[in-house]
Design a protein around this motif. Structure first.
Motif, mmCIF file in Angstrom:
data_model
loop_
_atom_site.group_PDB
_atom_site.id
_atom_site.type_symbol
_atom_site.label_atom_id
_atom_site.label_comp_id
_atom_site.label_asym_id
_atom_site.label_seq_id
_atom_site.Cartn_x
_atom_site.Cartn_y
_atom_site.Cartn_z
ATOM 1 N N ARG A 54 11.657 9.819 -26.388
ATOM 2 C CA ARG A 54 11.776 9.697 -24.937
ATOM 3 C C ARG A 54 11.015 8.479 -24.430
ATOM 4 O O ARG A 54 11.493 7.730 -23.578
ATOM 5 N N ALA A 55 9.810 8.264 -24.977
ATOM 6 C CA ALA A 55 9.003 7.129 -24.543
ATOM 7 C C ALA A 55 9.670 5.811 -24.899
ATOM 8 O O ALA A 55 9.696 4.874 -24.086
ATOM 9 N N CYS A 56 10.211 5.707 -26.111
ATOM 10 C CA CYS A 56 10.902 4.479 -26.512
ATOM 11 C C CYS A 56 12.077 4.204 -25.587
ATOM 12 O O CYS A 56 12.292 3.062 -25.142
ATOM 13 N N ASP A 57 12.848 5.238 -25.302
ATOM 14 C CA ASP A 57 14.009 5.093 -24.427
ATOM 15 C C ASP A 57 13.585 4.645 -23.034
ATOM 16 O O ASP A 57 14.194 3.744 -22.431
ATOM 17 N N ASP A 58 12.539 5.262 -22.513
ATOM 18 C CA ASP A 58 12.081 4.923 -21.165
ATOM 19 C C ASP A 58 11.519 3.508 -21.094
ATOM 20 O O ASP A 58 11.748 2.778 -20.120
ATOM 21 N N ILE A 59 10.769 3.106 -22.114
ATOM 22 C CA ILE A 59 10.228 1.747 -22.130
ATOM 23 C C ILE A 59 11.367 0.736 -22.216
ATOM 24 O O ILE A 59 11.414 -0.254 -21.473
ATOM 25 N N ALA A 60 12.314 0.983 -23.112
ATOM 26 C CA ALA A 60 13.417 0.045 -23.316
ATOM 27 C C ALA A 60 14.268 -0.116 -22.074
ATOM 28 O O ALA A 60 14.703 -1.226 -21.739
ATOM 29 N N ASP A 61 14.512 0.993 -21.364
ATOM 30 C CA ASP A 61 15.436 0.978 -20.235
ATOM 31 C C ASP A 61 14.747 0.985 -18.876
ATOM 32 O O ASP A 61 15.415 1.107 -17.853
ATOM 33 N N GLU A 62 13.422 0.860 -18.862
ATOM 34 C CA GLU A 62 12.662 0.908 -17.601
ATOM 35 C C GLU A 62 13.020 2.174 -16.811
ATOM 36 O O GLU A 62 13.262 2.147 -15.609
ATOM 37 N N GLN A 63 13.017 3.304 -17.524
ATOM 38 C CA GLN A 63 13.343 4.581 -16.921
ATOM 39 C C GLN A 63 12.081 5.436 -16.779
ATOM 40 O O GLN A 63 11.024 5.109 -17.320
ATOM 41 N N ASP A 64 12.253 6.549 -16.093
ATOM 42 C CA ASP A 64 11.215 7.563 -16.025
ATOM 43 C C ASP A 64 11.841 8.877 -16.466
ATOM 44 O O ASP A 64 12.584 9.510 -15.707
ATOM 45 N N LEU A 65 11.590 9.250 -17.736
ATOM 46 C CA LEU A 65 12.136 10.485 -18.303
ATOM 47 C C LEU A 65 13.652 10.546 -18.176
ATOM 48 O O LEU A 65 14.232 11.553 -17.775
ATOM 49 N N GLY A 66 14.274 9.424 -18.504
ATOM 50 C CA GLY A 66 15.730 9.416 -18.568
ATOM 51 C C GLY A 66 16.432 9.312 -17.238
ATOM 52 O O GLY A 66 17.611 9.663 -17.131
ATOM 53 N N GLY A 67 15.785 8.795 -16.209
ATOM 54 C CA GLY A 67 16.436 8.621 -14.911
ATOM 55 C C GLY A 67 17.369 7.428 -14.920
ATOM 56 O O GLY A 67 17.866 6.989 -15.953
ATOM 57 N N GLU A 68 17.592 6.867 -13.730
ATOM 58 C CA GLU A 68 18.477 5.715 -13.620
ATOM 59 C C GLU A 68 17.942 4.546 -14.441
ATOM 60 O O GLU A 68 16.736 4.334 -14.538
ATOM 61 N N LEU A 69 18.874 3.787 -15.017
ATOM 62 C CA LEU A 69 18.497 2.617 -15.777
ATOM 63 C C LEU A 69 17.812 1.597 -14.877
ATOM 64 O O LEU A 69 18.185 1.424 -13.723
ATOM 65 N N GLY A 70 16.812 0.918 -15.419
ATOM 66 C CA GLY A 70 16.141 -0.127 -14.664
ATOM 67 C C GLY A 70 17.027 -1.342 -14.508
ATOM 68 O O GLY A 70 17.831 -1.667 -15.375
ATOM 69 N N VAL A 189 29.274 7.316 -17.768
ATOM 70 C CA VAL A 189 29.993 6.073 -17.480
ATOM 71 C C VAL A 189 29.525 5.454 -16.164
ATOM 72 O O VAL A 189 29.256 4.244 -16.093
ATOM 73 N N ALA A 190 29.394 6.268 -15.124
ATOM 74 C CA ALA A 190 29.005 5.733 -13.813
ATOM 75 C C ALA A 190 27.546 5.288 -13.817
ATOM 76 O O ALA A 190 27.205 4.223 -13.275
ATOM 77 N N GLU A 191 26.662 6.085 -14.415
ATOM 78 C CA GLU A 191 25.246 5.726 -14.479
ATOM 79 C C GLU A 191 25.049 4.429 -15.261
ATOM 80 O O GLU A 191 24.282 3.546 -14.855
ATOM 81 N N ARG A 197 25.758 -1.684 -17.739
ATOM 82 C CA ARG A 197 26.127 -1.456 -19.120
ATOM 83 C C ARG A 197 27.460 -0.725 -19.220
ATOM 84 O O ARG A 197 27.866 -0.006 -18.305
ATOM 85 N N CYS A 198 28.097 -0.901 -20.379
ATOM 86 C CA CYS A 198 29.324 -0.159 -20.679
ATOM 87 C C CYS A 198 29.377 0.067 -22.181
ATOM 88 O O CYS A 198 29.337 -0.898 -22.961
ATOM 89 N N TYR A 199 29.438 1.328 -22.587
ATOM 90 C CA TYR A 199 29.494 1.670 -24.000
ATOM 91 C C TYR A 199 30.894 2.107 -24.422
ATOM 92 O O TYR A 199 31.082 2.588 -25.542
ATOM 93 N N LEU A 200 31.871 1.931 -23.563
ATOM 94 C CA LEU A 200 33.255 2.219 -23.911
ATOM 95 C C LEU A 200 33.809 1.003 -24.648
ATOM 96 O O LEU A 200 33.709 -0.122 -24.144
ATOM 97 N N PRO A 201 34.369 1.186 -25.835
ATOM 98 C CA PRO A 201 34.849 0.026 -26.599
ATOM 99 C C PRO A 201 35.861 -0.806 -25.818
ATOM 100 O O PRO A 201 36.785 -0.259 -25.192
ATOM 101 N N ALA A 202 35.684 -2.112 -25.870
ATOM 102 C CA ALA A 202 36.581 -3.011 -25.140
ATOM 103 C C ALA A 202 38.029 -2.824 -25.589
ATOM 104 O O ALA A 202 38.962 -2.910 -24.767
#
Length: 332
Positions: A54-70, A189-191, A197-202
């Protein structure tokens, strides 16, 4: 000059467990519910590993416990990634880091034999995000899912006592992480779009006649539902494989894993069935639904899972793809 790390006190395990328990309770109600089914030792270790993830994810994405992406303009993604790598490497040497989430990894790694290579597989997913990477085809999608979730499944399996050389069971544990992440991508997808970001294959979007970056426009929502259903079908394939591996665990561990599979699998199925407006809100499972999944999983844990083959993209093939030892396949 004195080493500032050397002056840090040795982390207290009980305090780290309490911190990790609070972290999972706030960061993932679904996983927190499923973790209660483990025996105490396994439960604590799962919490400790979750705190690091969780900490790695939050640091990488500037999040707080998985909230909106920074979305900080000019944010230092490379610097955040370097911080994750430095604190992780320090924790795996058994030295205090000054950060309870990374100290938690040090404790559970020492107890269970988690390695730097296992951690690096996870961190490499954050590196892809730091490079503003997007998937071109299914192979790229699955490679990303391996790093950010499948590799976590492997670490969780080792925490639960799976031998590091039990490749088939570790492959199945990886499959569960892949299933979870595919469902998350469909749901978010919306978040992700709000975070740039978009993780849907082009290639999938092009096949559905959805222009790049336009997937949430009303005129493309029906086609987007088809893409989400494709993700959900793929997630179901990996979930079925993972259930075979779960049958090799002890009863309480098996019950917990099957509960998590049901809870997270329901999210993917809800998105697939939700229609064009499903992304107007956030899909979740209610408390009563979670209880139902836990009860159902208890019955499933008493029986034998249906046979399921390994899906196309295994842990071994995805690691080879990520390392460049396997050429990127041509996809339809």
């Amino acid at each position: 000059m004195a080493d500032p790390v050397a002056a840090l006190p040795k982390p207290d395990r009980a305090a780290l467990v309490a911190h990790a328990r609070e972290t999972i309770a706030r960061g993932s109600k679904s996983f927190a519910a499923a973790s209660q089914l483990f025996d105490r030792t396994t439960r604590e270790r799962v919490w400790l590993l979750y705190a690091w993830c969780r900490a790695c994810d939050d640091i990488a994405d500037e999040q707080d416990l998985g909230g909106e992406l920074g979305t900080t303009p000019g944010g230092d993604a490379a610097g955040r990634l370097a911080l994750i790598r430095r604190l992780t490497a320090l924790s795996l040497t058994g030295r205090p880091t000054g950060n309870p989430n990374f100290d938690a990894l040090g404790v559970v790694a020492a107890e269970c034999g988690l390695t730097q290579a296992m951690a690096d597989d996870v961190i490499d997913g954050f590196a892809l995000d730091a490079a503003d990477w997007t998937p071109r085809g299914e192979a790229d999608l699955m490679r990303y899912c391996f790093h950010v979730a499948g590799a976590v499944g492997v670490m969780m399996a080792v925490v639960m006592g799976v031998a590091p050389d039990d490749d088939d069971t570790l492959d199945r544990a990886c499959d569960l992480g892949l299933a979870f992440q595919l469902g998350n991508i469909a749901r978010d997808v919306a978040e992700d779009d709000r975070g740039g970001r978009c993780y849907l294959p082009a290639e999938w979007l092009a096949g559905a006649d959805i222009p790049p970056g336009e997937q949430l426009r009303p005129c493309y929502r029906a086609a987007l539902v088809d893409v989400a259903q494709r993700l959900a079908m793929l997630a179901a394939e990996y979930e079925a494989s993972a259930r075979v591996g779960a049958a090799r665990l002890g009863f309480r561990q098996r019950w917990a894993i099957l509960s998590a599979a049901g809870i997270y699998g329901a999210i993917a199925r809800k998105v697939a069935a939700g229609g064009p407006r499903v992304w107007d809100g956030r899909v979740f499972t209610s408390r009563n639904e979670k209880i139902a999944h836990v009860l159902r999983a208890g019955l499933q844990a008493l029986g034998r899972p249906a046979p399921a083959p390994h899906p196309r993209w295994s842990r071994t093939s995805l690691k080879a793809l990520a390392s460049g030892k396997m050429p990127r396949p041509q996809e339809a």
